[in-house]
Design an enzyme around this catalytic site. Structure first.
Site, PDB file in Angstrom:
ATOM      1  N   SER A  92      41.889  44.918  37.364  1.00  0.00           N
ATOM      2  CA  SER A  92      42.805  44.283  38.128  1.00  0.00           C
ATOM      3  C   SER A  92      44.418  44.765  37.442  1.00  0.00           C
ATOM      4  CB  SER A  92      42.834  42.646  37.794  1.00  0.00           C
ATOM      5  OG  SER A  92      43.515  41.821  38.779  1.00  0.00           O
ATOM      6  N   HIS A 222      36.649  38.685  42.537  1.00  0.00           N
ATOM      7  CA  HIS A 222      37.686  39.542  41.813  1.00  0.00           C
ATOM      8  C   HIS A 222      36.916  39.857  40.320  1.00  0.00           C
ATOM      9  CE1 HIS A 222      41.475  41.225  41.051  1.00  0.00           C
ATOM     10  NE2 HIS A 222      41.744  40.401  40.048  1.00  0.00           N
TER      11      HIS A 222
END
Length: 253
Positions: A92, A222
């Site tokens: 991320s 995610h």
């Protein structure tokens, strides 16, 4: 955890001369997030996890809300503290940071793994860090990377909110500055249900290297990594073997 310099944490010993993998955490994350990955790759890979200022054992240090400033500081630290073959893994926000650190280090890493992050040339106009606490926490909860018990505990929420808001700002205000990119291979990893990055956005990482590019998609969101440590560690093992030219024998199951 063994002793380590300020920026880096080593959770498991490695074989002497083993290639190093420096891991960069996500927004709100800490070095400990990579403990399972370190366990899977030890002792064939020397996994070093970055500890950002302002969290865990560095909680007394000021937070840094500018990714470029953080990259400058971290590049200086790695240049002084890490010698020999090294690859980067960033998840991320950590993927953007790993890329920017790699740009600052010549000749750069063996390769760059970018996980759950859009390419630098594919920004989104998102300003969640400017919203109220409830909206910020709702986004964190939606992504699934933070224990729900933490988000339900008022005292713990007060502790983590400054870090989350700081890191969201760093990630959301990061803008790619055109210039030399990297010459090492880039391997992108994405979850097929990640609301923060599409496969098309991840594929645009190919434009930021003069080396090779690959992409692997996993079932999940995610934080797909939480459910696929074994598969991801095998992939890292295979690519590090290719990039170093040496066979690795890790402790993964």
């Amino acid at each position: 955890m063994t002793d380590s310099p300020t920026w880096l944490r080593r959770f498991h010993p490695a074989t002497p001369g083993a290639p190093r993998l420096v891991c960069f955490p996500h927004a709100g994350g800490a070095a400990s997030y990579f403990h399972p990955l370190s366990a899977a790759l030890a002792p064939a890979v020397d996994v070093l996890a970055v500890q950002y200022p302002g969290r865990q054992d560095r909680h007394a240090e000021p937070l840094v809300d500018d990714l470029s400033v953080l990259a400058d500081r971290l590049a200086d630290a790695l240049a002084a503290e890490v010698a020999g073959p090294v690859a980067f893994f960033g998840h991320s926000m950590g993927a953007s940071l790993a890329f920017e650190v790699a740009r600052r280090l010549g000749p750069g890493p063996l390769g760059l793994f970018v996980s759950a992050r859009r390419a630098p040339s594919a920004p989104r106009a998102v300003r969640i860090h400017e919203r109220g606490d409830d909206e910020l926490l709702a986004d964190v909860g939606r992504l699934g990377g933070t224990d729900a018990r933490v988000l339900a505990h008022p005292q713990l929420v007060r502790m983590v909110l400054p870090v989350l808001r700081n890191d969201y700002k760093a990630a959301e205000t990061y803008r790619y500055r055109p210039g030399p990119d990297v010459g090492c291979p880039i391997f992108a990893l994405v979850g097929d249900r990640d609301p923060k990055v599409t496969e098309a956005e991840a594929r645009r990482w190919a434009a930021h290297t003069s080396g090779g590019f690959e992409l692997e998609s996993f079932a999940g969101g995610h934080f797909y990594l939480n459910d696929h440590y074994a598969a991801v560690s095998r992939l890292l093992d295979e690519r590090l073997t290719r990039w170093t030219g040496e066979p690795l024998v890790s402790g993964q199951q």
